[in-house]
Scaffold this active site. Structure first.
Site, PDB file in Angstrom:
ATOM      1  N   GLU A 407       0.814  -1.221   0.000  1.00 49.77           N
ATOM      2  CA  GLU A 407       0.000   0.000   0.000  1.00 49.77           C
ATOM      3  C   GLU A 407       0.848   1.272   0.000  1.00 49.77           C
ATOM      4  OE1 GLU A 407      -0.620  -2.704   1.690  1.00 49.77           O
ATOM      5  OE2 GLU A 407      -2.613  -3.310   1.058  1.00 49.77           O
ATOM      6  N   HIS A 474     -11.460  -5.771   8.937  1.00 52.28           N
ATOM      7  CA  HIS A 474     -12.155  -5.612   7.657  1.00 52.28           C
ATOM      8  C   HIS A 474     -13.466  -4.854   7.844  1.00 52.28           C
ATOM      9  CE1 HIS A 474      -9.457  -8.913   6.517  1.00 52.28           C
ATOM     10  NE2 HIS A 474      -9.671  -8.569   5.266  1.00 52.28           N
TER      11      HIS A 474
END
Ligand SMILES: Cc1ncc(C[n+]2csc(CCOP(=O)(O)OP(=O)(O)O)c2C)c(N)n1
Length: 668
Positions: A407, A474
């Site tokens: 990322e 998540h």
């Protein structure tokens, strides 16, 4: 010149076939930063500048690499690379102003030393965190590759910086994508006080090239001819056959990390050994032996440089100090963006939230043919939520790029693309994973425009939110990490219409935008929306329901929770405000409603402390106090991480607490 050769030189210069002009050019270009630094050390002792990171003894690398590059090629230097800046011909007046924090510097007094970039000279300076620029170089190189330009990008790091994850990520991405980047590692023996054997455990950093599937070379960094000749050859070959190359320059940091920290921890033998390899003094001797330089021309060259330094220093010192002006500072946090309202056409279709995002993204890709989408599994696979399904067929794999799992590097690549004028949208697979790209988001993208007026034309899509039984990693809705950071815009739609139009605006806006899309809304919320391209403005909340007794302020999934509650409690007469964007925030919509109703409740899905509800509450208190008939109420999720199993998640989420809090406040 204060640096002497110490022991007799061991430096060997091979027979070379360079013109006298080039040989002298290399000399003058090394001499100038050396002489500037010697002057700076005097100013530092006089307290006229605050900090100095010395590059004395490492000039051959900055100068050799810069002279091997073409003017239009980008260089991303570090704190010891003054020679890059001077060799590129930046006027000394501007450099001195930069170090003195004056208006004629490159950052208007907002950032120090070498922390600046300049498109005029194709230089992109470092941020303090060392590693991020390695990925930015990848982004610039990617733009060159996509544009079919045969340019090389050179990026510098110290050996200490190679221990950062950014280094690994950037090299891996560059190799997977075969990007034309020269990764220049200046191995100068120490990272602050840490010697190389405490920094890495291999013989040479260049040995790592094999692990990245990348060509690498070791270069004698104190030998300017070796640097210049080898790097010129490598750069030429990269221009013909684009690929990344890892270069390890062996050198030594002859002075302290910065002047105040000294060199007590460095053994004297090492200092003596490397003083004898001084790149400038050895080269000067070589030129004299070769008859290219003599005492007289040496004096002439030095006098000209001294004159240039003194004259420019004098000018810079005479420039007045910065006169702080709040409005001026605030106006430079974001690049000016003239919103263009594009009205929707009358053709409509019913779309789910997720389809509206997909359609909006696709239409922006059509509108901007240079725009690139980046993310994990987004190409043929279509992304884990299938938002980019079919995109590769439509736009090609060059523009719809699968990325490795890195990322940080991908945020940095997006920054590099922006430096080269390309828009990009990055899909964070889950908003939770923004932590792995946090540093470049909040330090690079967010601060770049304020620091040196370089915008980060990047949208980061953030699939977020709970109610999907996905557990602590998540399900988070982490917008508060970003609303807190000046320089970022934060968008958080609740309906398909807004999702599509706000995404279009996010792409049009040249500033970095964090675009939150709630996963629980993806397939549960539908709306009849225009088929063609249209935009929705930032900073304009939407008043979904009008009433007189209370103001409900919320966004994202909270909007639907509030709507459900109002359907169940038809007697409640409430203004329901869907904020739609959190930065900019529509303060006016909030205040005018609260002034009318006298009561405000703010509903946020994130846990309470430090969330945006707290700030909105404080703002209402500060602005509407006289109009309030009750204390402002915040409703938010529990102060725990978000749990996995349904029963616990239900207990955690603010949804279950909203109705009673609303009724209580009404009854106050
Ligand atoms: C993320 C981060 N950690 C620590 C530091 C503090 N720091 C600044 S420079 C430096 C040493 C860097 O060493 P190296 O990369 O070898 O470059 P050199 O200074 O030797 O040229 C350190 C530890 C920092 N700026 N950023």
């Amino acid at each position: 010149m204060s640096t002497s050769l110490g022991k007799k030189s061991k430096m060997k210069y091979d027979k070379v076939n360079l013109s006298k002009r080039t040989l002298l050019g290399l000399y003058k270009n090394m001499l100038k930063p050396r002489m500037i630094e010697e002057k700076m050390l005097i100013l530092l002792r006089q307290g006229k500048i605050s900090k100095w990171f010395s590059g004395i003894g490492q000039e051959a690398i900055s100068v050799g690499v810069t002279m091997a590059m073409q003017e239009e090629e980008y260089i991303l230097p570090m704190h010891r690379n003054l020679g890059v800046f001077t060799t590129r011909g930046i006027p000394l007046f501007r450099l001195f102003c930069q170090w003195q924090g004056k208006m004629s510097g490159f950052t208007k007094g907002r950032d120090r030393s070498f922390h600046f970039g300049t498109q005029e000279y194709n230089i992109v300076g470092m941020i303090s965190h060392l590693g991020p620029q390695l990925g930015v170089a990848d982004g610039i190189a990617l733009a060159h590759k996509l544009n079919n330009e045969s340019n090389v990008t050179a990026v510098f790091t110290g050996e200490g910086g190679t221990s950062e994850g950014d280094f690994h990520e950037a090299l891996n991405v560059a190799s997977v994508w075969q990007l034309p980047v020269m990764f220049c590692v200046e191995n100068n023996g120490y990272g602050l006080s840490t010697p190389t054997n405490e920094q890495y455990n291999c013989d040479n950093i260049a040995d790592r090239g094999i692990g990245y599937g990348m060509e690498s070379h070791i270069i004698e960094g104190n030998n300017v001819l070796e640097v210049y000749i080898k790097v010129s050859k490598i750069a030429k070959s990269i221009r013909k056959k684009p690929r990344p190359v890892l270069l390890e320059f062996k050198t030594f940091r002859i002075r302290g990390h910065e002047e105040a920290s000294g060199t007590k921890y460095v053994p004297q033998e090492l200092l003596d050994e490397w003083a004898a390899k001084d790149p400038l003094m050895n080269y000067q001797e070589f030129l004299k032996n070769k008859g290219v330089l003599n005492e007289e021309s040496e004096v002439q060259i030095k006098e000209a440089i001294i004159h240039e330094i003194n004259e420019n220093l004098d000018l810079a010192s005479k420039e007045s100090t910065i006169n702080p002006n709040e409005t001026y500072e605030l106006n430079d946090v974001y690049k000016k963006f003239q919103y263009q309202g594009i009205r929707p056409s009358s053709n409509t279709q019913e779309l789910r939230f997720i389809d509206a995002i997909s359609q909006g993204l696709s239409q922006s890709m059509e509108r901007y043919d240079k725009m690139v989408i980046l993310g994990q599994d987004i190409a043929e696979y279509g992304g884990v939520f299938k938002i980019t399904e079919g995109f590769t067929e439509k736009f090609g794999k060059e523009r719809v790029r699968n990325t490795p799992i890195c990322e940080s590097s991908i945020v940095e690549v997006a920054m590099g693309l922006s430096i080269k004028g390309r828009k990009s949208v990055m899909e964070m697979q889950f908003a939770d994973f923004a932590t792995s790209g946090f540093n470049p988001i909040v330090n690079y993208l967010a601060k770049s425009y304020y620091r040196w007026n370089q915008s980060a034309d990047v949208v980061i899509r953030m699939p977020c939110g709970g109610g999907v039984a996905a557990g602590p990693f998540h399900s988070q809705t982490n917008e508060a990490w970003f609303t807190k950071t000046p320089g970022l815009k934060v968008v958080y739609p609740a309906f398909p219409y807004d999702a599509k139009g706000l995404l279009a605006t996010a792409v049009n806006d040249p500033n970095p935008v964090m675009y939150f899309e709630h996963k629980a809304l993806y397939r549960s919320i539908r709306q009849e929306i225009p088929t063609d391209y249209y935009t929705v403005p930032f900073g304009k909340a939407s008043l979904l329901k009008e009433g007189n007794d209370i103001t409900i302020i919320t966004y994202g999934a909270g909007v639907h929770w509030a709507l459900e509650t109002l359907v169940k409690n038809q007697h409640i007469s409430a203004d329901l405000i869907d904020l739609r964007t959190l930065q900019p925030l529509d303060e006016e919509a909030i205040y005018s409603s609260v002034k009318k109703t006298g009561k405000a409740i703010i509903l946020q899905e994130d846990s309470l402390f430090g969330g945006i509800a707290s700030d909105i509450s404080a703002m209402i208190m500060e602005t509407c106090f006289e109009h309030l008939d009750a204390p402002v109420k915040r409703v938010a999720s529990m102060e725990t991480p978000i749990p996995f199993i349904d029963q616990l998640e239900e207990q955690y989420l603010a949804k279950g607490k909203f109705e009673s809090a609303l009724l209580q406040l009404l009854a106050y």
